[in-house]
Enzyme design. Sequence first.
Site, PDB file in Angstrom:
ATOM      1  N   ASP A 163       7.399  13.522   1.231  1.00 43.71           N
ATOM      2  CA  ASP A 163       7.931  13.253  -0.094  1.00 43.71           C
ATOM      3  C   ASP A 163       9.428  13.593  -0.044  1.00 43.71           C
ATOM      4  O   ASP A 163       9.878  14.284   0.877  1.00 43.71           O
ATOM      5  CB  ASP A 163       7.190  14.153  -1.092  1.00 43.71           C
ATOM      6  N   LEU A 164      10.191  13.120  -0.989  1.00 48.67           N
ATOM      7  CA  LEU A 164      11.636  13.400  -0.979  1.00 48.67           C
ATOM      8  C   LEU A 164      12.010  14.458  -2.019  1.00 48.67           C
ATOM      9  O   LEU A 164      12.414  15.572  -1.678  1.00 48.67           O
ATOM     10  CB  LEU A 164      12.417  12.098  -1.239  1.00 48.67           C
ATOM     11  N   ASP A 165      11.888  14.079  -3.282  1.00 49.37           N
ATOM     12  CA  ASP A 165      12.351  14.958  -4.356  1.00 49.37           C
ATOM     13  C   ASP A 165      11.552  16.255  -4.375  1.00 49.37           C
ATOM     14  O   ASP A 165      10.334  16.238  -4.540  1.00 49.37           O
ATOM     15  CB  ASP A 165      12.196  14.264  -5.716  1.00 49.37           C
ATOM     16  N   THR A 180      16.461  17.057  -5.925  1.00 54.86           N
ATOM     17  CA  THR A 180      16.646  16.089  -7.000  1.00 54.86           C
ATOM     18  C   THR A 180      15.693  16.357  -8.150  1.00 54.86           C
ATOM     19  O   THR A 180      15.867  15.807  -9.232  1.00 54.86           O
ATOM     20  CB  THR A 180      16.454  14.656  -6.500  1.00 54.86           C
ATOM     21  N   LYS A 182       6.668  15.771 -12.110  1.00 52.86           N
ATOM     22  CA  LYS A 182       7.062  15.741 -10.701  1.00 52.86           C
ATOM     23  C   LYS A 182       6.174  14.789  -9.906  1.00 52.86           C
ATOM     24  O   LYS A 182       4.953  14.880  -9.979  1.00 52.86           O
ATOM     25  CB  LYS A 182       7.011  17.148 -10.099  1.00 52.86           C
ATOM     26  N   GLY A 183       6.805  13.904  -9.160  1.00 49.33           N
ATOM     27  CA  GLY A 183       6.055  12.958  -8.342  1.00 49.33           C
ATOM     28  C   GLY A 183       5.571  11.743  -9.105  1.00 49.33           C
ATOM     29  O   GLY A 183       5.136  10.762  -8.507  1.00 49.33           O
ATOM     30  N   VAL A 184       5.634  11.810 -10.432  1.00 45.05           N
ATOM     31  CA  VAL A 184       5.166  10.690 -11.272  1.00 45.05           C
ATOM     32  C   VAL A 184       6.302   9.684 -11.429  1.00 45.05           C
ATOM     33  O   VAL A 184       7.461  10.072 -11.606  1.00 45.05           O
ATOM     34  CB  VAL A 184       4.714  11.216 -12.657  1.00 45.05           C
ATOM     35  N   SER A 189       8.095   8.460  -1.136  1.00 43.83           N
ATOM     36  CA  SER A 189       8.667   8.929  -2.401  1.00 43.83           C
ATOM     37  C   SER A 189       8.407   7.914  -3.499  1.00 43.83           C
ATOM     38  O   SER A 189       8.511   6.703  -3.268  1.00 43.83           O
ATOM     39  CB  SER A 189      10.180   9.124  -2.240  1.00 43.83           C
ATOM     40  N   ALA A 190       8.096   8.421  -4.683  1.00 45.07           N
ATOM     41  CA  ALA A 190       7.916   7.537  -5.838  1.00 45.07           C
ATOM     42  C   ALA A 190       9.248   7.023  -6.358  1.00 45.07           C
ATOM     43  O   ALA A 190       9.291   6.166  -7.242  1.00 45.07           O
ATOM     44  CB  ALA A 190       7.194   8.295  -6.949  1.00 45.07           C
ATOM     45  N   SER A 191      10.338   7.565  -5.816  1.00 44.16           N
ATOM     46  CA  SER A 191      11.657   7.241  -6.381  1.00 44.16           C
ATOM     47  C   SER A 191      12.234   5.938  -5.861  1.00 44.16           C
ATOM     48  O   SER A 191      12.382   5.741  -4.658  1.00 44.16           O
ATOM     49  CB  SER A 191      12.643   8.367  -6.085  1.00 44.16           C
ATOM     50  N   LYS A 251       1.560   7.886  -7.584  1.00 46.35           N
ATOM     51  CA  LYS A 251       0.876   9.172  -7.462  1.00 46.35           C
ATOM     52  C   LYS A 251       0.356   9.578  -8.839  1.00 46.35           C
ATOM     53  O   LYS A 251       1.062   9.345  -9.817  1.00 46.35           O
ATOM     54  CB  LYS A 251       1.855  10.246  -6.948  1.00 46.35           C
ATOM     55  N   GLU A 310       4.294  17.495   0.318  1.00 45.88           N
ATOM     56  CA  GLU A 310       4.565  17.256  -1.109  1.00 45.88           C
ATOM     57  C   GLU A 310       4.886  18.526  -1.888  1.00 45.88           C
ATOM     58  O   GLU A 310       4.358  19.586  -1.568  1.00 45.88           O
ATOM     59  CB  GLU A 310       3.297  16.674  -1.754  1.00 45.88           C
ATOM     60  N   ASP A 311       5.690  18.388  -2.920  1.00 46.61           N
ATOM     61  CA  ASP A 311       5.977  19.526  -3.803  1.00 46.61           C
ATOM     62  C   ASP A 311       5.250  19.417  -5.140  1.00 46.61           C
ATOM     63  O   ASP A 311       5.334  20.345  -5.948  1.00 46.61           O
ATOM     64  CB  ASP A 311       7.478  19.630  -4.102  1.00 46.61           C
TER      65      ASP A 311
HETATM   66  P1  B16 Z   1      13.068   7.227  -9.870  1.00 49.42           P
HETATM   67  P2  B16 Z   1       9.181  11.970  -5.239  1.00 49.42           P
HETATM   68  C1  B16 Z   1       9.686  11.197  -7.731  1.00 49.42           C
HETATM   69  O1  B16 Z   1      10.101  11.379  -6.421  1.00 49.42           O
HETATM   70  C2  B16 Z   1      10.119  12.352  -8.605  1.00 49.42           C
HETATM   71  O2  B16 Z   1       9.444  13.534  -8.229  1.00 49.42           O
HETATM   72  C3  B16 Z   1       9.812  12.050 -10.038  1.00 49.42           C
HETATM   73  O3  B16 Z   1      10.281  13.104 -10.852  1.00 49.42           O
HETATM   74  C4  B16 Z   1      10.490  10.721 -10.441  1.00 49.42           C
HETATM   75  O4  B16 Z   1      10.167  10.386 -11.775  1.00 49.42           O
HETATM   76  C5  B16 Z   1      10.022   9.632  -9.488  1.00 49.42           C
HETATM   77  O5  B16 Z   1      10.343   9.993  -8.161  1.00 49.42           O
HETATM   78  C6  B16 Z   1      10.677   8.294  -9.786  1.00 49.42           C
HETATM   79  O6  B16 Z   1      12.032   8.387  -9.496  1.00 49.42           O
HETATM   80  O7  B16 Z   1      13.256   7.249 -11.354  1.00 49.42           O
HETATM   81  O8  B16 Z   1      14.306   7.641  -9.092  1.00 49.42           O
HETATM   82  O9  B16 Z   1      12.492   5.926  -9.367  1.00 49.42           O
HETATM   83  O10 B16 Z   1       8.904  13.392  -5.615  1.00 49.42           O
HETATM   84  O11 B16 Z   1       7.965  11.087  -5.165  1.00 49.42           O
HETATM   85  O12 B16 Z   1      10.097  11.852  -4.027  1.00 49.42           O
HETATM   86 MG    MG Z   2       8.428  15.420  -5.074  1.00 53.35          MG
END
Ligand code: B16
Ligand code: MG
Length: 218
Positions: free
Chosen positions: A14-16, A22, A50-52, A118-120, A149, A173-174
């Site tokens: 995972d990233l964030d 972040t 987080k992760g959502v 990462s979900a980001s 996730k 994952e965090d």
């Molecule tokens: P974005 P991860 C997730 O990253 C974050 O934990 C989560 O807080 C955020 O809403 C999601 O990415 C979407 O990010 O708005 O930049 O697309 O923890 O899966 O690396």
């Molecule tokens: Mg994360």
Amino acid sequence: MSVFPRPLDAVAFDLDGVLTDTARAHYRAWKRLADSLAIPFDEAANEALKGVDRMGSLALILGDRPGYDDARRADLAARKNDWYLEEIAHFGPADLFPGAREAVEECRAAGLKVALASASRNAPLLLARMEIDALFDVVVDPASVAAGKPAPDIFLAAAAAVGAAPARTLGVEDSQAGIVAIHAAGMPALGVGEPTALPDADHVIATIAEFRIADYLA
Ligand code: B16
Ligand code: MG
């Protein structure tokens, strides 16, 4: 009995919150949005986000309040992302958590494939700014998977993309949503953070600086 050590062919990070902070930047951007809507929001409420993914996070903040149709939600999500981009505008290699680059490099040195799950949607931008993009065999596009996730999709996609069986792919994952996703994918789950916040993880380390692939690899 611990699921570690075990044979592994890949690691999906995972990233964030795992490789960089972040999570704080996301929180500040969501807090700014919630304040602008006079919706109570604090760090405890932020844990559930987080992760959502972006729209899922917004839905959690809005709850069942009326008056937020799809067009309004899209506008609010875009506003939050603009604020988030402001937060990460000056990100660079110094924003990696201590030991993050080394953790990924260690996996590569051990002959494992390395994926980012990462979900980001901002993950490729962040990896490039922190100058670790070249260390990943695969960066899964979260827009390419059906469900975010805690659904297993992004971790299954990560394992498939590097040609590894889920049971031989370590997920890192965090977030609780992420740990649930990793397990739903049939993978062992390493949590990064506070053990009480990650009760389902197979093992928890406080920060990525503690990561040693030799602790998990048979
Ligand atoms: P974005 P991860 C997730 O990253 C974050 O934990 C989560 O807080 C955020 O809403 C999601 O990415 C979407 O990010 O708005 O930049 O697309 O923890 O899966 O690396
Ligand atoms: Mg994360």
